[in-house]
Design a protein around this motif. Structure first.
Motif, PDB file in Angstrom:
ATOM      1  N   ALA A 100      10.538   2.574  -0.624  1.00 50.74           N
ATOM      2  CA  ALA A 100       9.329   2.431  -1.442  1.00 50.74           C
ATOM      3  C   ALA A 100       9.076   0.962  -1.748  1.00 50.74           C
ATOM      4  O   ALA A 100       7.943   0.490  -1.703  1.00 50.74           O
ATOM      5  CB  ALA A 100       9.481   3.215  -2.739  1.00 50.74           C
ATOM      6  N   LYS A 112       7.338   3.556   4.353  1.00 47.74           N
ATOM      7  CA  LYS A 112       6.667   4.846   4.398  1.00 47.74           C
ATOM      8  C   LYS A 112       6.253   5.345   3.019  1.00 47.74           C
ATOM      9  O   LYS A 112       5.309   6.084   2.893  1.00 47.74           O
ATOM     10  CB  LYS A 112       7.601   5.878   5.043  1.00 47.74           C
ATOM     11  N   GLY A 113       7.031   4.924   2.032  1.00 46.85           N
ATOM     12  CA  GLY A 113       6.756   5.454   0.709  1.00 46.85           C
ATOM     13  C   GLY A 113       5.631   4.743  -0.002  1.00 46.85           C
ATOM     14  O   GLY A 113       5.342   5.026  -1.148  1.00 46.85           O
ATOM     15  N   LYS A 114       5.012   3.797   0.647  1.00 40.82           N
ATOM     16  CA  LYS A 114       4.007   2.997  -0.044  1.00 40.82           C
ATOM     17  C   LYS A 114       2.818   3.855  -0.460  1.00 40.82           C
ATOM     18  O   LYS A 114       2.210   4.556   0.326  1.00 40.82           O
ATOM     19  CB  LYS A 114       3.528   1.878   0.867  1.00 40.82           C
ATOM     20  N   LYS A 116       2.902  -2.786  -9.919  1.00 42.51           N
ATOM     21  CA  LYS A 116       3.074  -1.400  -9.461  1.00 42.51           C
ATOM     22  C   LYS A 116       3.105  -0.441 -10.634  1.00 42.51           C
ATOM     23  O   LYS A 116       3.007   0.766 -10.459  1.00 42.51           O
ATOM     24  CB  LYS A 116       4.383  -1.272  -8.681  1.00 42.51           C
ATOM     25  N   ARG A 173       6.143   9.902  -5.133  1.00 44.83           N
ATOM     26  CA  ARG A 173       5.738   8.742  -4.361  1.00 44.83           C
ATOM     27  C   ARG A 173       5.787   7.469  -5.190  1.00 44.83           C
ATOM     28  O   ARG A 173       6.191   6.410  -4.704  1.00 44.83           O
ATOM     29  CB  ARG A 173       4.309   8.994  -3.865  1.00 44.83           C
ATOM     30  N   PRO A 227       9.700   5.775  -7.236  1.00 47.87           N
ATOM     31  CA  PRO A 227      10.601   4.837  -6.541  1.00 47.87           C
ATOM     32  C   PRO A 227      10.027   3.420  -6.456  1.00 47.87           C
ATOM     33  O   PRO A 227      10.779   2.454  -6.443  1.00 47.87           O
ATOM     34  CB  PRO A 227      10.759   5.439  -5.150  1.00 47.87           C
ATOM     35  N   GLN A 228       8.703   3.296  -6.428  1.00 46.60           N
ATOM     36  CA  GLN A 228       8.090   1.962  -6.349  1.00 46.60           C
ATOM     37  C   GLN A 228       8.384   1.126  -7.581  1.00 46.60           C
ATOM     38  O   GLN A 228       8.411  -0.101  -7.531  1.00 46.60           O
ATOM     39  CB  GLN A 228       6.563   2.085  -6.191  1.00 46.60           C
TER      40      GLN A 228
END
Lengths: 112, 305, 382
Positions: free
Chosen positions: B294, B299-301, C4, C48, C51-52
């Protein structure tokens, strides 16, 4: 089993001598410490504690405690523990005692 | 509406503290215990105190500070363990110790989170949580005290009660076989599986210590006497007599196949460490795969919403 | 690198995504959930997005576990949330009770669908509002917020986290399927414009600290795992130190604290939106998606010269009894459209104390009211 002499490395070893401490009023008389003390140092007393149980007490050969701490580990009530009193030098007398002990001539071990 | 309530009696902190001072600190293990909480509620001859002492023994052996650990427990006699330890302790709802501990362990990955609970809590109402936590390999040290019945409620049949055993809800004998806990934990994916009885405190201390060395889901079953709930109807005698039974009937076999570890009424008890494997725990996998991907914008973007 | 955490700007998203973004913006770093229509999108967004920002998303084995896990994470020092719908909300009740008893801040988003049981999994309902208030056994105070647009899903999730931290208890965001699946413009403000309440932590010495102090109207600061306060957290009746004490005296103190911390602060917590209330003869009391229809109806009535008003509940619980009490003597009727067979209407009826007519416009679920229906109901009393 018989030792004909002191072990050659008896200088570097010692026999721990423990002191058993009993917090009598915490005891609930389950008898675990009395039953499982490897040197059979304990017996049930005739006294009652505050809860109405018979706490353990030391039997005559109390110097047999080697501070192994099993009573403390197996006591469910945090009512007993041992402290190291001294680390005794190994003498021929001790060897004789140990020899008798594990030859099962000792009466206290008959029940095992 | 008008309310008529009783007058509140305020909390008297000083009186509580005075009461604590009376008996605290007499035993060297007292520094791991919450002041004023001993004597505990467990019956004479109960094995729970032994397991608690062994847990403290393992903390001592590993030289853990109390702030490095947290204990979560469920409901039942074993559930009360948490309340006695002087650390961050959580006494949760029935069966939910493992999911609660999962949240805690993931939020504080550097803390050793131990789950202390009984067989009924972990395998009846909480069975699903246990198998999933084992599958995920969450970093939890599960210590399951198995006394073959629901002790707190007065000795009813539980998921581990052996076939034919009598309890207050199986007065004519249990029609169901009990779970083989190490086998179940092993099959679910626990990385460390051991079983001991309260007659094996030294081995238990060592085993708990070993489980602390591993990162992942470890499972230790401790067979403990319950003279009140299970011993009496099954004529097993006092707690001491149950301990003698463990001495006579347990067989230490390290590395044994957990499939052979079933316990029958008055039967042999296989003890030892059955499983000691290694695989990455949930948090490690999550960090190295999910979070890393991420944050690398891979891919996790996420699309900007 | 772009921020983010707070995705400042204008977005075209649905209500469920807005809930997730609200959580992340306010600092939620742990989400445990289980898929359930129509709340799954919250979990998907979290999986989704967390984790960012270095957070943890975990899909648990059921809703019972999800609720327990967010309580655990909250005691681990993270802001945590879960999302679900009716059947999952029922499963969570047990540990919501634990959260109330142990005064654990966290947020539960319930995107309501029609029940009972499996009901209409994909269609709207509003029949969990009483469950939110009374669902878990025993007495406790309750805070539940009802968004009626995706923008409010964002705003109220942020607000819910703040209330959870201030009052130290689980807070519910009672969204519904229509709001959750409506895609609209959502404006996320810049980080510095966002009101964020951080956890209030203790500073005193361990011997001075009472983790469950019940003296004042506010809960005690919260020491989390590893802070060195060695708090015992229990679902049993406990004294101010957290020690279980099984007596009526401590029970009295414990429970009254849990209820009173909300009751005494109700005026600070309550949020409503009033539309044309000053001279209204008929007031529509509505919340969630129903409030959007009601607003249309009230505006239409106004353009036709009728004195209709709208009281939109933003906090369902605590219920704004004082407002209904004030309005009751000077209005002819309260119209309560809701997608259930009568839940909040009982609160309106109770607090109106017979001084105004109270009308339930119930729908059992699967559909929303039309403005015309509400206009007709208002018209009956003009």
């Amino acid at each position: 089993m018989k030792f004909w002499r002191l072990p050659l490395d008896s200088e570097v070893h010692s026999i721990p001598v423990g002191r058993v401490q009993i917090i009598e009023n915490r005891c609930k008389g389950c008898g675990f410490c009395i039953e499982f003390c490897p040197n059979a140092c304990l017996k049930e007393s005739k006294r009652f504690n505050a809860k109405g149980y018979h706490p353990p007490e030391l039997i005559f050969q109390a110097e047999d405690c080697v501070n192994c701490g099993l009573c403390s580990l197996i006591c469910p009530e945090f009512a007993i523990f041992t402290e190291l009193q001294e680390a005794k030098k190994i003498t021929e007398d001790d060897i004789r005692k140990v020899t008798t002990r594990y030859s099962r001539k000792d009466k206290r071990f008959a029940k095992r | 509406m008008k309310r008529r309530l009783r007058e509140l009696q305020p909390f008297d902190k000083e009186a509580e503290e005075r009461a604590i001072e009376l008996g605290h600190g007499l035993h060297p293990d007292d520094k791991y215990l919450k002041p004023g909480r001993i004597p505990h509620i467990w019956c004479p001859g109960c094995g729970l105190g032994v397991v608690l002492t062994c847990f403290i023994g393992a903390l001592r052996q590993k030289q853990f500070g109390v702030d490095e650990c947290a204990v979560v427990s469920g409901i039942g006699c074993t559930g009360r363990v948490a309340g006695y330890l002087d650390m961050d302790t959580y006494h949760t709802t029935h069966g939910r110790a493992i999911p609660f501990a999962t949240g805690l362990a993931l939020a504080k990955p550097d803390t050793h989170v131990a789950v202390f609970s009984g067989d009924g809590d972990l395998f009846a109402i909480g069975g699903n949580h246990l198998i999933h936590a084992a599958r995920r390999n969450v970093n939890l040290k599960v210590i399951c005290v198995n006394n073959f019945n629901f002790g707190m409620t007065g000795g009813q049949a539980g998921p581990t009660t052996p076939l034919d055993a009598k309890t207050s809800t199986t007065p004519l004998g249990n029609a169901e076989p009990g779970f083989n806990l190490p086998y179940l934990a092993h099959a679910s994916g626990a990385i460390y599986v051991a079983r001991w009885t309260t007659f094996h405190p030294r081995q238990l201390v060592h085993s708990i210590g070993e489980s602390f060395d591993r990162t992942g889901f470890t499972f230790i079953e401790v067979i403990a006497p319950c003279p009140t709930g299970y011993g009496r109807p099954n004529k097993l005698g006092s707690g001491l007599e149950e301990m003698r039974y463990y001495r006579d009937m347990s067989e230490i076999r390290y590395g044994a196949d957990p499939a052979d570890a079933e316990i029958k009424l008055r039967g042999k008890i296989l003890v030892g460490t059955f499983e000691a494997a290694d695989r990455p725990d949930f948090m490690e996998t999550y960090r190295t795969q999910v979070i890393a991907r991420a944050q690398a914008g891979g891919k996790g973007k996420g699309r900007a919403a | 690198m772009a921020d983010k955490q707070v995705l400042t700007g204008e977005h075209f998203v649905h209500g469920d995504a807005a809930c997730a973004e609200g959580g992340i913006a306010v600092g939620c770093r742990f989400f445990a959930g289980y898929p359930i229509t129509p709340a799954t999108e919250v979990a998907e967004r979290m999986a989704r997005r967390l984790p960012q920002v270095g957070g943890v998303y975990i899909q648990m084995e059921d809703e019972i576990a999800s609720m327990a896990a967010i309580l655990g994470a909250s005691w681990g020092g993270l802001k945590s949330m879960t999302s679900t719908s009716g059947p999952g909300f029922s499963l969570m009740m047990e540990n919501i009770g634990l959260g109330m008893m142990t005064e654990t801040p966290c947020v539960v988003v319930n995107v309501q669908r029609a029940g009972p049981s499996t009901g209409l999994p994909t269609l709207v309902g509003q029949a969990d509002v009483m469950q939110a208030r009374w669902g878990s056994h025993g007495d406790y105070g309750c805070i539940a917020l009802a968004p009626s647009s995706p923008q409010e899903c964002f705003d109220l999730t942020v607000h819910a986290f703040n209330l959870a931290e201030i009052y130290r208890q689980p807070v519910f965001v009672m969204s519904d399927e229509v709001v959750g699946h409506t895609t609209e413009k959502v404006v996320i403000p810049p980080r510095e414009k966002l009101e964020v309440v951080e956890r209030i932590r203790p500073h005193q010495a361990q011997s001075e600290y009472l983790p469950f102090d019940s003296k004042g109207p506010m809960p005690a600061p919260m020491a989390t795992a590893g802070d060195g306060y060695h708090v015992h957290v229990t679902g049993l009746t406990h004294d101010e130190r957290g020690y279980p004490v099984i007596t009526d005296v401590v029970q009295e103190r414990n429970v009254r604290h849990l209820v009173d911390k909300i009751r005494r602060n109700a005026r600070q917590i309550i949020r409503v939106e009033g539309v044309h209330l000053d001279d209204a003869e008929v007031v529509v009391v509505a919340y969630g998606c129903t409030a959007r229809v009601a607003r249309q109806a009230v505006e239409d009535m106004r353009t036709r010269g009728h004195r209709a008003g709208l009281l939109r509940l933003i906090t369902l619980w605590p219920f704004p009894s004082h407002l209904i009490r004030e309005l009751a003597p000077r209005v002819k009727a309260f119209i309560v459209p809701e997608i259930n067979y009568g839940q909040m209407v009982y609160e309106v009826e109770r607090t109106a104390q017979g001084k105004a007519e109270v009308v339930l416009m119930g729908l059992m679920g699967g559909a929303i009211h039309t403005p015309r229906e509400i206009e007709d109901a208002i018209g009956d009393y003009l």
